[in-house]
Write a protein that holds these residues in place. Structure first.
Motif, short mmCIF file in Angstrom:
data_model
loop_
_atom_site.label_atom_id
_atom_site.label_comp_id
_atom_site.label_asym_id
_atom_site.label_seq_id
_atom_site.Cartn_x
_atom_site.Cartn_y
_atom_site.Cartn_z
N UNK A 1 20.20 -44.60 -10.69
CA UNK A 1 19.35 -45.68 -10.38
C UNK A 1 19.76 -46.67 -9.44
N UNK A 2 20.96 -46.86 -8.94
CA UNK A 2 21.12 -47.81 -8.00
C UNK A 2 20.80 -47.32 -6.49
N UNK A 3 21.00 -46.00 -6.44
CA UNK A 3 20.72 -45.44 -5.28
C UNK A 3 19.06 -45.36 -5.08
N UNK B 1 21.94 -33.99 -18.42
CA UNK B 1 22.32 -35.37 -18.11
C UNK B 1 21.35 -35.87 -16.85
N UNK B 2 21.14 -35.05 -15.91
CA UNK B 2 20.47 -35.53 -14.73
C UNK B 2 18.84 -35.52 -15.32
N UNK B 3 18.47 -34.60 -16.14
CA UNK B 3 17.00 -34.63 -16.75
C UNK B 3 16.83 -36.12 -17.57
N UNK B 4 17.90 -36.30 -18.33
CA UNK B 4 17.72 -37.60 -19.12
C UNK B 4 17.59 -38.75 -18.03
N UNK B 5 18.47 -38.73 -16.93
CA UNK B 5 18.41 -39.98 -16.22
C UNK B 5 17.20 -40.14 -15.40
N UNK C 1 11.81 -42.42 -14.17
CA UNK C 1 10.45 -42.32 -14.23
C UNK C 1 9.62 -43.38 -15.18
N UNK C 2 10.17 -43.53 -16.24
CA UNK C 2 9.52 -44.18 -17.33
C UNK C 2 9.78 -45.71 -16.89
N UNK D 1 7.45 -46.47 -6.00
CA UNK D 1 7.44 -45.09 -5.40
C UNK D 1 6.20 -44.50 -5.61
N UNK D 2 5.19 -45.14 -4.89
CA UNK D 2 3.66 -44.45 -4.89
C UNK D 2 3.72 -43.09 -4.27
#
Length: 446
Positions: free
Chosen positions: A364-366, A409-413, A418-419, A426-427
């Motif tokens: 998220x921070x990146x 883990x990556x899928x959940x993040x 995206x949600x 991020x258009x």
């Protein structure tokens, strides 16, 4: 004598069997080889074409059959030279004719010693001897156990007009034998055709960074004042000066402390090289949460304005939380100017994240730091993405399960990321792909 003759005869028969088998396979695929004929009666260009289709073991066997074949095979045998130790480097210089250097296109050298029997051996002199004869060299990789003699090696690099790929890393102990950034920058800038530069475990110089900004455990090169000024860069041989090399297109910096570059910015686009790919990883001395390091990584990305087609990250990014004072050692550097206001980051087409070096909780921070870069594609895998990750071995249930757990883990993040996107953010993003193995992958099409 009889036993030796029999042994030589068996060896020669083996050579011919290998060549005949490979030659039959090669000639069946070549349009000009529809009829059987003797090897020596074939035209030279066809011989070369057939030889290029043979495996390396067959080429060496062919070279041992006769003098004409030996001469024909020399360019292929010496096109790619790998010297994995100081002993092999010394043996190559002592026993390989110097004029064979004209055949070398790719050279990989490691100067680490495997024994203590190298008396009066200078890796610099041996390397200079090879480089001075390698007039067609295109790719050079150096793994150095200790530094080289700057005046000698820099002068040798100035004659390598065809080298487009250069890799240099420190394979020794940085605390005892640091590889100075000033030497590395001077070598890279001396290559007139350099397009791809790979650096690993390079030590910052006391002449280029403010020692007050350097963490206590980060090794620093203190005795690199014998490096002469560069014809174009002068005495400004800090790592950021690499961004002014006009031919440079790909820059990879691994395992190198960049914390002192947190205020890096170039005043004009004209002074920067048009970097097409930038790779940055962290280092073993400071954590990803260090404010100086986070700001420095972002500053390196910002210095690639206005556009950076591909960014590869082996480290996390974090939003800027504080203004780092300008280091006194950087004030006198004329090519670099500073702006108190946050400058825009470049437009980035492809972002790749190395999941073997970056934890999922830092995503998220990146992404927040890079939210205005117009990224269209994000890929995540173990490694830098080139070449693609190897498929997991069959039957390796534990490794496969670990990869599946990481993927989850990556899928959940990513789903959470995206949600949380607001309208307009991020258009440009069209695809996110995570690949941890042949059957361990996920993709989001936006």
């Amino acid at each position: 004598m009889t036993a030796q003759a029999d042994k030589d005869g068996i060896k020669r028969i083996t050579h011919y069997d290998t060549i005949n088998s490979s030659l039959q396979n090669a000639t069946t695929t070549h349009p000009r080889s529809t009829t059987m004929c003797s090897w020596r009666s074939l035209p030279t260009e066809l011989l070369i074409d057939i030889m290029n289709r043979l495996p390396s073991s067959a080429v060496r066997a062919l070279a041992a059959t006769c003098r004409s074949s030996h001469s024909l095979c020399l360019p292929a045998i010496f096109a790619n030279v790998i010297l994995p130790s100081a002993e092999s480097l010394q043996a190559f210089v002592l026993h390989v004719p110097r004029h064979y250097g004209q055949y070398i296109l790719s050279l990989s050298v490691c100067t680490e010693r495997k024994s203590t029997h190298l008396d009066h051996f200078s890796p610099t002199d041996a390397l200079v001897e090879i480089l001075s004869a390698s007039s067609r060299l295109q790719s050079l990789s150096l793994s150095l156990a200790s530094s080289l003699d700057p005046p000698k090696i820099i002068q040798a690099f100035a004659h390598l007009t065809n080298v487009h790929t250069f890799e240099i890393r420190n394979c020794g102990l940085e605390e005892d034998t640091p590889l100075s950034e000033r030497l590395v920058v001077s070598l890279a800038a001396s290559l007139p055709s350099i397009a791809h530069l790979k650096l690993s475990r390079i030590s910052r110089s006391a002449a280029c960074v403010d020692l007050c900004d350097v963490p206590y455990n980060v090794p620093i090169a203190m005795h690199d004042f014998d490096i002469p000024p560069h014809p174009r860069l002068g005495a400004d041989l800090a790592l950021p000066s690499l961004l002014t090399i006009p031919t440079l297109r790909v820059l990879e910096i691994r395992d190198t402390w960049l914390g002192g570059d947190s205020k890096l910015d170039f005043g004009s686009n004209e002074s920067r090289s048009p970097i097409e790919k930038l790779l940055l990883t962290g280092n073993m001395y400071t954590s990803d949460n260090a404010a100086f390091d986070n700001d420095a990584y972002t500053a390196w990305i910002r210095a690639c304005r206005p556009s950076l087609p591909t960014l590869v990250l082996g480290t996390a990014l974090a939003p800027k939380v504080d203004i780092v004072p300008l280091s006194p050692s950087l004030v006198s550097r004329p090519e670099i100017s500073w702006d108190d206001e946050e400058a825009e980051l470049p437009q980035i087409s492809h972002l790749h994240i190395d999941a073997s070096l970056v934890t999922v909780d830092t995503l998220p921070s990146t992404m927040e730091v890079l939210s205005n870069c117009g990224i269209t594609r994000v890929t995540i895998s173990y490694g830098d993405g080139t070449p693609p990750p190897e498929p997991l071995g069959e039957g390796d249930d534990f490794t496969h399960q670990c990869a599946l757990d990481d993927l989850k883990e990556w899928q959940d993040t990513i789903e959470e990321f995206l949600g949380s996107l607001e309208s307009g953010q991020w258009h440009a993003l069209r695809q996110i792909e995570v690949t941890f193995g042949k059957d361990v992958r996920a993709r989001w099409e936006l």
